[in-house]
Design a protein around this motif. Structure first.
Motif, PDB file in Angstrom:
ATOM      1  N   GLU A   1      -9.603 -12.148  -9.168  1.00 40.03           N
ATOM      2  CA  GLU A   1      -9.386 -11.151 -10.221  1.00 40.03           C
ATOM      3  C   GLU A   1      -8.803  -9.885  -9.610  1.00 40.03           C
ATOM      4  OE1 GLU A   1     -12.217 -10.479 -13.407  1.00 40.03           O
ATOM      5  OE2 GLU A   1     -13.378 -12.206 -12.691  1.00 40.03           O
ATOM      6  N   LEU A   2      -7.678  -9.461 -10.125  1.00 41.89           N
ATOM      7  CA  LEU A   2      -6.962  -8.330  -9.560  1.00 41.89           C
ATOM      8  C   LEU A   2      -6.881  -7.173 -10.551  1.00 41.89           C
ATOM      9  CD1 LEU A   2      -3.974 -10.291  -7.984  1.00 41.89           C
ATOM     10  CD2 LEU A   2      -6.028  -9.475  -6.807  1.00 41.89           C
ATOM     11  N   PRO A   3      -6.917  -5.938 -10.061  1.00 40.85           N
ATOM     12  CA  PRO A   3      -6.716  -4.795 -10.953  1.00 40.85           C
ATOM     13  C   PRO A   3      -5.267  -4.750 -11.442  1.00 40.85           C
ATOM     14  CG  PRO A   3      -6.834  -4.075  -8.670  1.00 40.85           C
ATOM     15  CD  PRO A   3      -7.168  -5.535  -8.670  1.00 40.85           C
ATOM     16  N   LYS A   4      -5.017  -3.938 -12.437  1.00 45.26           N
ATOM     17  CA  LYS A   4      -3.678  -3.838 -13.019  1.00 45.26           C
ATOM     18  C   LYS A   4      -2.742  -2.968 -12.194  1.00 45.26           C
ATOM     19  CE  LYS A   4      -5.479  -4.508 -17.707  1.00 45.26           C
ATOM     20  NZ  LYS A   4      -5.605  -3.921 -19.070  1.00 45.26           N
ATOM     21  N   THR A   5      -3.258  -2.346 -11.168  1.00 40.96           N
ATOM     22  CA  THR A   5      -2.427  -1.469 -10.341  1.00 40.96           C
ATOM     23  C   THR A   5      -1.468  -2.281  -9.480  1.00 40.96           C
ATOM     24  OG1 THR A   5      -4.192  -1.471  -8.681  1.00 40.96           O
ATOM     25  CG2 THR A   5      -4.151   0.368 -10.247  1.00 40.96           C
ATOM     26  N   LYS A   6      -0.368  -1.666  -9.104  1.00 47.48           N
ATOM     27  CA  LYS A   6       0.621  -2.303  -8.249  1.00 47.48           C
ATOM     28  C   LYS A   6       0.137  -2.257  -6.804  1.00 47.48           C
ATOM     29  CE  LYS A   6       5.468  -2.114  -6.820  1.00 47.48           C
ATOM     30  NZ  LYS A   6       6.759  -1.403  -6.964  1.00 47.48           N
ATOM     31  N   PRO A   7       0.125  -3.406  -6.119  1.00 48.73           N
ATOM     32  CA  PRO A   7      -0.401  -3.412  -4.757  1.00 48.73           C
ATOM     33  C   PRO A   7       0.594  -2.831  -3.753  1.00 48.73           C
ATOM     34  CG  PRO A   7       0.401  -5.590  -5.328  1.00 48.73           C
ATOM     35  CD  PRO A   7       0.515  -4.751  -6.585  1.00 48.73           C
TER      36      PRO A   7
ATOM     37  N   PRO B   1      -4.260 -16.323  21.723  1.00 48.63           N
ATOM     38  CA  PRO B   1      -3.893 -16.102  20.324  1.00 48.63           C
ATOM     39  C   PRO B   1      -2.615 -15.263  20.226  1.00 48.63           C
ATOM     40  CG  PRO B   1      -6.209 -15.567  20.699  1.00 48.63           C
ATOM     41  CD  PRO B   1      -5.581 -15.750  22.041  1.00 48.63           C
ATOM     42  N   VAL B   2      -1.929 -15.403  19.120  1.00 50.41           N
ATOM     43  CA  VAL B   2      -0.782 -14.551  18.830  1.00 50.41           C
ATOM     44  C   VAL B   2      -1.310 -13.202  18.351  1.00 50.41           C
ATOM     45  CG1 VAL B   2       1.260 -14.260  17.373  1.00 50.41           C
ATOM     46  CG2 VAL B   2       0.663 -16.524  18.269  1.00 50.41           C
ATOM     47  N   LEU B   3      -0.783 -12.110  18.915  1.00 52.79           N
ATOM     48  CA  LEU B   3      -1.308 -10.778  18.626  1.00 52.79           C
ATOM     49  C   LEU B   3      -0.270  -9.925  17.905  1.00 52.79           C
ATOM     50  CD1 LEU B   3      -3.011  -9.990  22.061  1.00 52.79           C
ATOM     51  CD2 LEU B   3      -3.994 -11.176  20.084  1.00 52.79           C
ATOM     52  N   ALA B   4      -0.765  -8.994  17.095  1.00 52.39           N
ATOM     53  CA  ALA B   4       0.101  -8.031  16.412  1.00 52.39           C
ATOM     54  C   ALA B   4      -0.664  -6.728  16.262  1.00 52.39           C
ATOM     55  CB  ALA B   4       0.539  -8.557  15.049  1.00 52.39           C
ATOM     56  N   ASN B   5       0.030  -5.616  16.419  1.00 55.26           N
ATOM     57  CA  ASN B   5      -0.585  -4.316  16.179  1.00 55.26           C
ATOM     58  C   ASN B   5      -0.798  -4.127  14.679  1.00 55.26           C
ATOM     59  OD1 ASN B   5      -0.563  -3.605  18.928  1.00 55.26           O
ATOM     60  ND2 ASN B   5       1.556  -2.889  18.774  1.00 55.26           N
ATOM     61  N   TYR B   6      -1.967  -3.608  14.337  1.00 50.33           N
ATOM     62  CA  TYR B   6      -2.297  -3.422  12.926  1.00 50.33           C
ATOM     63  C   TYR B   6      -2.472  -1.945  12.606  1.00 50.33           C
ATOM     64  CZ  TYR B   6      -4.929  -3.326   8.569  1.00 50.33           C
ATOM     65  OH  TYR B   6      -5.358  -3.045   7.298  1.00 50.33           O
ATOM     66  N   THR B   7      -1.832  -1.512  11.549  1.00 50.82           N
ATOM     67  CA  THR B   7      -1.983  -0.157  11.038  1.00 50.82           C
ATOM     68  C   THR B   7      -2.200  -0.227   9.542  1.00 50.82           C
ATOM     69  OG1 THR B   7      -0.513   0.735  12.742  1.00 50.82           O
ATOM     70  CG2 THR B   7      -0.899   2.110  10.813  1.00 50.82           C
ATOM     71  N   PRO B   8      -3.217   0.419   9.008  1.00 52.40           N
ATOM     72  CA  PRO B   8      -3.463   0.375   7.561  1.00 52.40           C
ATOM     73  C   PRO B   8      -2.346   1.084   6.803  1.00 52.40           C
ATOM     74  CG  PRO B   8      -4.893   1.974   8.610  1.00 52.40           C
ATOM     75  CD  PRO B   8      -4.202   1.237   9.721  1.00 52.40           C
ATOM     76  N   PRO B   9      -2.216   0.843   5.522  1.00 54.61           N
ATOM     77  CA  PRO B   9      -1.144   1.459   4.739  1.00 54.61           C
ATOM     78  C   PRO B   9      -1.278   2.980   4.706  1.00 54.61           C
ATOM     79  CG  PRO B   9      -2.759   0.453   3.303  1.00 54.61           C
ATOM     80  CD  PRO B   9      -3.104   0.013   4.689  1.00 54.61           C
TER      81      PRO B   9
ATOM     82  N   PHE C   1      -2.976  -4.418  -0.772  1.00 52.66           N
ATOM     83  CA  PHE C   1      -3.957  -3.385  -1.086  1.00 52.66           C
ATOM     84  C   PHE C   1      -3.742  -2.940  -2.540  1.00 52.66           C
ATOM     85  CE2 PHE C   1      -3.389  -3.338   3.443  1.00 52.66           C
ATOM     86  CZ  PHE C   1      -4.631  -3.024   3.986  1.00 52.66           C
ATOM     87  N   TYR C   2      -4.767  -3.124  -3.368  1.00 52.92           N
ATOM     88  CA  TYR C   2      -4.679  -2.756  -4.774  1.00 52.92           C
ATOM     89  C   TYR C   2      -5.440  -1.453  -5.005  1.00 52.92           C
ATOM     90  CZ  TYR C   2      -2.903  -7.443  -5.760  1.00 52.92           C
ATOM     91  OH  TYR C   2      -2.140  -8.591  -5.785  1.00 52.92           O
ATOM     92  N   PRO C   3      -4.726  -0.361  -5.345  1.00 54.14           N
ATOM     93  CA  PRO C   3      -5.413   0.911  -5.612  1.00 54.14           C
ATOM     94  C   PRO C   3      -6.410   0.773  -6.760  1.00 54.14           C
ATOM     95  CG  PRO C   3      -3.065   1.272  -5.325  1.00 54.14           C
ATOM     96  CD  PRO C   3      -3.265  -0.216  -5.396  1.00 54.14           C
ATOM     97  N   ASP C   4      -7.480   1.567  -6.656  1.00 57.18           N
ATOM     98  CA  ASP C   4      -8.534   1.547  -7.662  1.00 57.18           C
ATOM     99  C   ASP C   4      -7.998   2.093  -8.983  1.00 57.18           C
ATOM    100  OD1 ASP C   4     -10.933   1.346  -8.943  1.00 57.18           O
ATOM    101  OD2 ASP C   4     -12.060   2.514  -7.471  1.00 57.18           O
ATOM    102  N   GLU C   5      -8.320   1.382 -10.081  1.00 54.30           N
ATOM    103  CA  GLU C   5      -7.888   1.847 -11.403  1.00 54.30           C
ATOM    104  C   GLU C   5      -8.672   3.075 -11.850  1.00 54.30           C
ATOM    105  OE1 GLU C   5      -6.852  -1.385 -14.406  1.00 54.30           O
ATOM    106  OE2 GLU C   5      -8.171  -2.465 -13.024  1.00 54.30           O
ATOM    107  N   HIS C   6      -9.921   3.155 -11.414  1.00 53.89           N
ATOM    108  CA  HIS C   6     -10.797   4.246 -11.832  1.00 53.89           C
ATOM    109  C   HIS C   6     -11.465   4.844 -10.615  1.00 53.89           C
ATOM    110  CE1 HIS C   6     -10.204   2.565 -15.820  1.00 53.89           C
ATOM    111  NE2 HIS C   6     -10.635   1.406 -15.350  1.00 53.89           N
ATOM    112  N   GLU C   7     -11.947   6.034 -10.730  1.00 50.54           N
ATOM    113  CA  GLU C   7     -12.677   6.682  -9.641  1.00 50.54           C
ATOM    114  C   GLU C   7     -13.932   5.880  -9.343  1.00 50.54           C
ATOM    115  OE1 GLU C   7     -13.163   9.557  -6.691  1.00 50.54           O
ATOM    116  OE2 GLU C   7     -11.493   9.191  -8.045  1.00 50.54           O
ATOM    117  N   SER C   8     -14.085   5.435  -8.098  1.00 47.95           N
ATOM    118  CA  SER C   8     -15.220   4.607  -7.729  1.00 47.95           C
ATOM    119  C   SER C   8     -16.509   5.418  -7.676  1.00 47.95           C
ATOM    120  CB  SER C   8     -14.972   3.959  -6.356  1.00 47.95           C
ATOM    121  OG  SER C   8     -16.102   3.247  -5.929  1.00 47.95           O
ATOM    122  N   LYS C   9     -17.576   4.800  -8.152  1.00 44.95           N
ATOM    123  CA  LYS C   9     -18.892   5.433  -8.112  1.00 44.95           C
ATOM    124  C   LYS C   9     -19.816   4.746  -7.113  1.00 44.95           C
ATOM    125  CE  LYS C   9     -18.645   6.752 -13.017  1.00 44.95           C
ATOM    126  NZ  LYS C   9     -19.297   6.664 -14.345  1.00 44.95           N
TER     127      LYS C   9
END
Length: 604
Positions: free
Chosen positions: A65-71, A89-97, A193-201
């Motif tokens: 189930e996915l939110p309606k926001t654009k990922p 293992p095959v390695l890759a540098n990871y940086t968050p969005p 990464f799917y942005p939150d549709e509403h402010e998280s509580k």
């Protein structure tokens, strides 16, 4: 082409001579696993002039189930896995969005896309980020015209890890490429990464009420190394150990365990008792029962009795095309609540987790992730174990055989429970863990060891109860699971150095969950049953012809999430029916019946 044309797949396999001596001995599944594809061809059809497209393989599961926001989507690795067996293992540098409109994400999805053509075994692989395993899976076995498959996994529970910079993504797939095995796996891994549709509580919620962990520690082997980051358990005395130290302001801890079994123990559930194996000069040992034991500083804190995942090359590969076995593309993980023991590891010192497998034969791959919730309002929490009980394993074995024919019954049970309190800014919360397991396996050997029938069930209750004096942070989280397995393998001598192998398999994954917390009551029920049939004809150590079919009934019901049902069947690479529906909107049917929380059916 006639509408009722029979669609046969022809497979030639190379098989070591010693594996096909007749009369065969148990287990036939171990013997069939050694069949290695030499060439593959499809029967010619009337419309064969059409261009053959790659076949899409899939595992039946509920869509995420996915939110309606654009990922915000990122390709984190693109690689061709060729001759990689036993290599690093095959390695890759990871940086968050960093360029997303929002940095608050309500859903994060890992997507694995792969293609392959030629000839190749099924290969186990793993994906790790900072040593934390995100996915364990099996490749599909290719055809000459090519295959494609996609795995999508909800990895939102790793939210805190995925937003950390300066990490290394590691992927290991032990593949071999030579003149015989020509399949190269072309892989793309993306994270959405799917942005939150509403402010998280969720930040104000008490432990266990739905918010992901604040910190996730890897309980795996460290880079650099050859092979995967998992521990390799070779036998029943082997132990995989990992030292760790946690922040002193943790108030909850959950250990997520990854488990898979391979090589001589891939079909552990078909191993007869040792007295039968000794009498018939078999290499299959230690019987049909296995359990993964998890220790904390040498003390048993939980157990895993794993679902019998059958990989895409298992039993009869033709059954798993294009519908793969339950859990084969996304192996299940198993959570163990460590919170009752938290008071013993909040001292700022180094502690250790250990993993072993009862009755193991090489090889089991095991690692884990330690999910920790931290108290932002306190630099230090404290706790204590109040009660602890780990009853010894109860085992009962009946073995009755004459020569290569016989019947065997194995029954085991185990119970583990612990209670402990943790004092944090949320108050003094007491948590109780209970694990109850029951295992039954009946096995019959006939036709001078050429026929084997296995009927197995694993049932267990996993419950976590948390209470506070104010009753404001109470949690009741209960899970009832039953895993069923039925395998019938029958080899019949056809004369002229030829035999016919017939196989029937039933897999069942039943799960009922109930959680009561500050957010209210949530319930869900899963029934996932798969039936496969396969036939192969072997002459002079070569498989000449084979057929396979598979049908699956998947039904998920929830009072919070979208319900989902899919009934699908295949025969020789073709889908013969596929029906998707919403079981919660069936006329006259409620979401949950009277017996919802009861344990699912047991076959034995």
């Amino acid at each position: 082409m006639a509408n009722n044309a029979v669609f046969l797949l022809f497979f030639l396999f190379v098989l070591p001579n010693f594996l096909l001596q007749h009369p065969t001995s148990a287990s036939n599944l171990h013997k069939m696993k050694q069949l290695t594809s030499d060439s593959v061809s499809q029967a010619t059809l009337a419309d064969d002039s059409k261009t053959k497209q790659p076949i899409e393989y899939f595992e039946v599961t509920k869509p995420i189930e996915l939110p309606k926001t654009k990922p915000c989507s990122y390709l984190v690795l693109s690689h061709d896995f060729a001759d990689t067996y036993g290599r690093p293992p095959v390695l890759a540098n990871y940086t968050p969005p960093s360029d997303c409109p929002s940095q608050k994400f309500s859903k994060i999805v890992l997507e694995w896309k792969a293609t392959c053509k030629g000839r190749q075994f099924d290969r186990i692989f793993g994906v790790w980020l900072g040593g934390v395993e995100l996915l364990r899976s099996c490749t599909a076995e290719p055809t000459p015209t090519g295959i494609v498959w996609t795995v999508k996994k909800d990895i939102t529970r790793y939210h805190s890890l995925l937003l950390q910079s300066g990490q290394t993504l590691a992927v290991y797939m032990g593949n071999l490429v030579d003149k015989t095995y020509t399949g190269v796996y072309h892989v793309d891994i993306s994270i959405h990464f799917y942005p939150d549709e509403h402010e998280s509580k969720s930040g104000n919620l008490a432990p266990g009420n739905g918010c992901p962990a604040d910190l996730i520690l890897p309980v795996s082997r460290k880079l650099p190394l050859d092979g995967g980051l998992w521990f390799q358990i070779q036998n029943s005395t082997d132990v995989g150990l990992k030292n760790f130290k946690i922040p002193q302001n943790a108030y909850r801890a959950v250990l997520e365990v990854y488990v898979s079994f391979h090589e001589n123990d891939e079909f552990w559930y078909t191993n007869p008792p040792n007295d039968y194996s000794d009498a018939n000069n078999l290499s299959l040992v230690n019987g049909a029962f296995r359990e993964v034991l998890v220790t904390l500083d040498g003390n048993l804190v939980g157990s895993v009795w794993p679902f019998t995942v059958i990989f895409t090359g298992g039993v009869n590969p033709l059954m798993w095309r294009p519908i793969t076995g339950i859990g084969s593309f996304d192996l299940p993980t198993y959570d163990i609540e460590i919170t009752p023991f938290l008071g013993t590891i909040l001292d700022g010192k180094v502690h250790s987790f250990g993993f072993s497998v009862t009755n193991a034969v090489n090889v089991w791959y095991i690692d884990a992730n330690l999910h920790l919730w931290l108290d932002s309002k306190s630099s230090r929490t404290e706790g204590k174990v109040l009660n602890y009980m780990a009853k010894p394993l109860v085992e009962h074995l009946v073995s009755d055989f004459s020569g290569a024919n016989g019947t065997f019954l194995t029954k085991t049970s185990r119970s583990i429970s612990a209670t402990g309190w943790v004092r944090s800014s949320y108050g003094n919360i007491t948590t109780t863990l209970v694990q109850d397991f029951i295992y039954n396996n009946s096995m019959e050997m006939g036709n001078n060891g050429n026929k084997q029938t296995v009927n197995q069930s694993i049932s267990f209750n996993d419950s976590v109860h948390s209470e506070s004096p104010s009753q404001s942070h109470n949690l009741i989280d209960e899970t009832f699971r039953t895993f069923i397995l039925y395998v019938n393998e029958d080899d019949t001598d056809q004369g002229n150095d030829t035999f016919l192998s017939l196989t029937n398999v039933t897999l069942g994954f039943y799960e009922n969950k109930s959680k009561t917390s500050d957010l209210g009551l949530s319930k869900s029920s899963l029934k996932n049953v798969q039936e496969g049939q396969g036939t192969i004809l072997v002459k002079n150590n070569l498989v000449l012809v084979g057929q396979g079919k598979n049908k699956q009934d998947y039904s998920y019901i929830s009072n919070e999430e979208a319900c989902y049902s899919r009934k699908v069947g295949s025969s020789n690479l073709s889908i013969v029916y596929d029906k998707v529906s919403d079981p919660c909107h069936t006329r006259g049917r409620s979401r949950f019946g009277v017996g919802f929380i009861n344990k699912p059916p047991v076959m034995l």
